[in-house]
Design a protein around this motif. Structure first.
Motif, mmCIF file in Angstrom:
data_model
loop_
_atom_site.group_PDB
_atom_site.id
_atom_site.type_symbol
_atom_site.label_atom_id
_atom_site.label_comp_id
_atom_site.label_asym_id
_atom_site.label_seq_id
_atom_site.Cartn_x
_atom_site.Cartn_y
_atom_site.Cartn_z
ATOM 1 N N GLU A 85 15.484 -6.452 5.538
ATOM 2 C CA GLU A 85 14.525 -6.690 6.622
ATOM 3 C C GLU A 85 14.212 -5.391 7.367
ATOM 4 O OE1 GLU A 85 16.318 -9.748 8.914
ATOM 5 O OE2 GLU A 85 15.493 -11.386 7.689
ATOM 6 N N ALA A 86 15.241 -4.527 7.517
ATOM 7 C CA ALA A 86 14.999 -3.225 8.147
ATOM 8 C C ALA A 86 14.057 -2.379 7.289
ATOM 9 C CB ALA A 86 16.324 -2.488 8.350
ATOM 10 N N ARG A 87 14.254 -2.439 5.960
ATOM 11 C CA ARG A 87 13.356 -1.709 5.060
ATOM 12 C C ARG A 87 11.941 -2.276 5.130
ATOM 13 N NH1 ARG A 87 12.322 1.628 1.135
ATOM 14 N NH2 ARG A 87 11.164 0.995 -0.729
ATOM 15 N N ALA A 88 11.847 -3.616 5.272
ATOM 16 C CA ALA A 88 10.525 -4.240 5.399
ATOM 17 C C ALA A 88 9.801 -3.740 6.648
ATOM 18 C CB ALA A 88 10.659 -5.759 5.426
ATOM 19 N N LYS A 89 10.558 -3.621 7.751
ATOM 20 C CA LYS A 89 9.965 -3.107 8.994
ATOM 21 C C LYS A 89 9.540 -1.648 8.827
ATOM 22 C CE LYS A 89 12.484 -6.185 12.134
ATOM 23 N NZ LYS A 89 13.474 -6.266 13.238
ATOM 24 N N LEU A 143 8.675 -0.175 5.980
ATOM 25 C CA LEU A 143 7.467 -0.166 5.144
ATOM 26 C C LEU A 143 6.235 -0.558 5.951
ATOM 27 C CD1 LEU A 143 8.868 -1.796 1.871
ATOM 28 C CD2 LEU A 143 8.153 0.591 2.163
ATOM 29 N N GLN A 144 6.383 -1.570 6.816
ATOM 30 C CA GLN A 144 5.260 -1.995 7.650
ATOM 31 C C GLN A 144 4.867 -0.899 8.638
ATOM 32 O OE1 GLN A 144 3.527 -4.873 7.259
ATOM 33 N NE2 GLN A 144 2.100 -4.043 8.783
ATOM 34 N N ALA A 145 5.895 -0.218 9.176
ATOM 35 C CA ALA A 145 5.617 0.878 10.104
ATOM 36 C C ALA A 145 4.893 2.016 9.389
ATOM 37 C CB ALA A 145 6.925 1.382 10.722
ATOM 38 N N ASP A 146 5.329 2.322 8.153
ATOM 39 C CA ASP A 146 4.647 3.363 7.373
ATOM 40 C C ASP A 146 3.207 2.970 7.078
ATOM 41 O OD1 ASP A 146 6.945 4.851 7.376
ATOM 42 O OD2 ASP A 146 7.604 4.223 5.372
ATOM 43 N N LEU A 147 3.020 1.696 6.753
ATOM 44 C CA LEU A 147 1.659 1.204 6.489
ATOM 45 C C LEU A 147 0.784 1.340 7.736
ATOM 46 C CD1 LEU A 147 0.801 -1.988 4.476
ATOM 47 C CD2 LEU A 147 -0.387 -1.529 6.606
ATOM 48 N N ASP A 148 1.320 0.897 8.875
ATOM 49 C CA ASP A 148 0.559 0.995 10.125
ATOM 50 C C ASP A 148 0.260 2.447 10.486
ATOM 51 O OD1 ASP A 148 0.667 -1.748 10.278
ATOM 52 O OD2 ASP A 148 2.405 -1.774 11.628
ATOM 53 N N LYS A 149 1.225 3.346 10.207
ATOM 54 C CA LYS A 149 1.033 4.764 10.512
ATOM 55 C C LYS A 149 -0.077 5.368 9.637
ATOM 56 C CE LYS A 149 3.556 9.132 11.075
ATOM 57 N NZ LYS A 149 2.575 9.937 10.352
ATOM 58 N N LYS A 150 -0.066 4.962 8.356
ATOM 59 C CA LYS A 150 -1.114 5.435 7.454
ATOM 60 C C LYS A 150 -2.489 4.997 7.940
ATOM 61 C CE LYS A 150 0.424 7.552 3.596
ATOM 62 N NZ LYS A 150 -0.196 8.738 2.985
ATOM 63 N N VAL A 171 6.688 -3.561 -0.834
ATOM 64 C CA VAL A 171 6.843 -4.693 0.093
ATOM 65 C C VAL A 171 7.149 -5.976 -0.673
ATOM 66 C CG1 VAL A 171 5.627 -6.136 1.772
ATOM 67 C CG2 VAL A 171 5.373 -3.648 1.857
ATOM 68 N N THR A 172 6.421 -6.197 -1.751
ATOM 69 C CA THR A 172 6.622 -7.414 -2.556
ATOM 70 C C THR A 172 8.016 -7.441 -3.177
ATOM 71 O OG1 THR A 172 4.261 -7.452 -3.072
ATOM 72 C CG2 THR A 172 5.711 -8.771 -4.465
ATOM 73 N N LYS A 173 8.432 -6.301 -3.706
ATOM 74 C CA LYS A 173 9.761 -6.225 -4.317
ATOM 75 C C LYS A 173 10.856 -6.478 -3.284
ATOM 76 C CE LYS A 173 12.774 -3.055 -6.866
ATOM 77 N NZ LYS A 173 12.931 -1.686 -7.413
ATOM 78 N N ASN A 174 10.700 -5.861 -2.090
ATOM 79 C CA ASN A 174 11.700 -6.036 -1.038
ATOM 80 C C ASN A 174 11.768 -7.487 -0.579
ATOM 81 O OD1 ASN A 174 13.500 -4.459 0.970
ATOM 82 N ND2 ASN A 174 12.221 -5.693 2.337
ATOM 83 N N GLN A 175 10.622 -8.141 -0.418
ATOM 84 C CA GLN A 175 10.595 -9.540 0.009
ATOM 85 C C GLN A 175 11.173 -10.456 -1.073
ATOM 86 O OE1 GLN A 175 9.716 -10.571 3.109
ATOM 87 N NE2 GLN A 175 10.489 -12.572 2.438
ATOM 88 N N ALA A 176 10.896 -10.110 -2.338
ATOM 89 C CA ALA A 176 11.443 -10.918 -3.439
ATOM 90 C C ALA A 176 12.966 -10.850 -3.464
ATOM 91 C CB ALA A 176 10.867 -10.428 -4.774
ATOM 92 N N GLU A 177 13.510 -9.676 -3.165
ATOM 93 C CA GLU A 177 14.970 -9.543 -3.122
ATOM 94 C C GLU A 177 15.568 -10.362 -1.980
ATOM 95 O OE1 GLU A 177 15.546 -5.361 -2.832
ATOM 96 O OE2 GLU A 177 15.190 -4.973 -4.976
#
Length: 366
Positions: free
Chosen positions: A225-229, A231-238, A149-155
């Motif tokens: 941003e799609a990848r961020a969503k 990742l967030q969806a995967d986090l929420d699913k976990k 998430v941090t790497k994606n946001q930094a990009e």
């Protein structure tokens, strides 16, 4: 009917107890009632314990019946095997293993009922632990995805920073050629001279580069941003997948552990109560004086023991007597001349036959 049932529960000899006084029978009715109601409490405790594990009423009741019958049989055996004697020390030593067993049974029976009695307090402890587990699990899952998430946001931030830098460059070039035309900066000559045209061309080129950068960056930002969503969806699913596991953290072991975190004194007194109930028939038998039933039971047992010892002694004596008689008979036969001549003749004929057979065998070999 109820009296006979409780006498049966006490493990006493019904036929022998019928010959005793009413008071003696009442004593064993009380012992049997204690054994029976202890088994009933064992049934309730065992059923509840298994219900908390399997959450199935029928299976829990079936196991509770089996557990109650097992405790009933053990208690009945413990009480019925204690014999009253004149020596209290020997009686206590005889009963000590049974007392230890009764203490173990009392602890096993009391624990599930303690869990039921303090159910609300235990639920509060479990709720607190579940909340702590949920927070810890979310932090753990977040840390697991944190790098991506941090790497994606930094990009994304880097791309946006490049656009802002280019926009600032275009704005500076715009301001440069405008001030050049106004004569307020640069050559400070009003009009659109060669320097103005160079600055205007540089601005137009930078503007085109900015448009190209925005077009490319918009696509890249959309993907990031799609990848961020995702990742967030995967986090929420976990987190959501682990929630039922945390919510299900209320089994028997969890409740026993939660019970240990509550003040120990109330739980200790409940265990003492069951310990007193479970050991009361044994303690009552140890402390009570020898009654009519005890004397009659001892009389029957000693009479049977004496009868068996007499039979064993008579069999041993008969064996010794028969052995002496046979020794004397064979001693007398040894001196009988007629029997001696008969056996000598038979042995001589047998030796002759063996010798003839040996000679025939040797001839065949040759």
């Amino acid at each position: 009917m109820l009296k006979r049932f409780f006498i049966l529960c006490s493990g006493a000899d019904k036929t022998l107890l019928d010959t005793c006084s009413e008071g003696e029978q009442t004593k064993y009715v009380g012992v049997g009632a204690t054994v029976f109601f202890t088994a009933v409490m064992a049934f309730i405790a065992g059923s509840y314990a298994l219900y908390t594990v399997f959450d199935n009423v029928y299976f829990a009741v079936f196991f509770g019946i089996v557990w109650g019958l097992l405790i009933f049989n053990l208690d009945r055996f413990i009480v019925s095997t204690i014999r009253k004697r004149d020596n209290f020390r020997s009686e206590f030593l005889q009963a000590s293993p049974r007392i230890v067993l009764a203490m173990i049974i009392a602890i096993v029976i009391s624990k599930p009922l303690e869990i039921k009695i303090f159910e609300k307090e235990i639920n509060t402890v479990l709720l607190k632990e579940k909340n702590e587990m949920a927070i810890a699990n979310k932090n753990q899952v977040t840390n697991y995805f944190k790098g991506d998430v941090t790497k994606n946001q930094a990009e994304i931030d880097s791309i946006k920073a490049n656009i802002k830098a280019k926009e600032k460059e275009v704005a500076d070039l715009y301001q440069s050629y405008i001030t050049e035309a106004e004569g307020t900066a640069g050559t400070k000559k009003m009009g659109k001279g060669p320097i103005y045209k160079e600055k205007r061309a540089a601005h137009d080129l930078a503007l085109k580069q900015l448009d190209s950068l925005k077009t490319a960056s918009t696509k890249a930002i959309t993907e990031k941003e799609a990848r961020a969503k995702t990742l967030q969806a995967d986090l929420d699913k976990k987190v959501a997948d682990s929630k039922p596991i945390i919510d299900g953290f209320d089994g028997l072991m969890a409740r026993i552990t939660a019970l240990d975190k509550l003040p120990w004194l109330p739980s200790f007194f409940i265990m003492l109560l069951f310990l007193a109930v479970e050991t009361s028939p044994i303690i009552a038998k140890l402390l009570s004086p020898r009654g009519e039933y005890d004397f009659k039971l001892e009389d029957n047992e000693t009479a049977l023991k004496t009868h068996i010892e007499q039979n064993v002694y008579q069999r041993n004596l008969q064996k010794q007597t028969d052995a002496g008689i046979y020794d004397q008979v064979y001693a007398d036969l040894r001196d009988d001349k007629e029997l001696y001549d008969y056996k000598r003749k038979a042995a001589s004929e047998l030796l002759k036959l063996q010798s003839d057979a040996y000679v025939e065998k040797q001839k065949n070999v040759m």
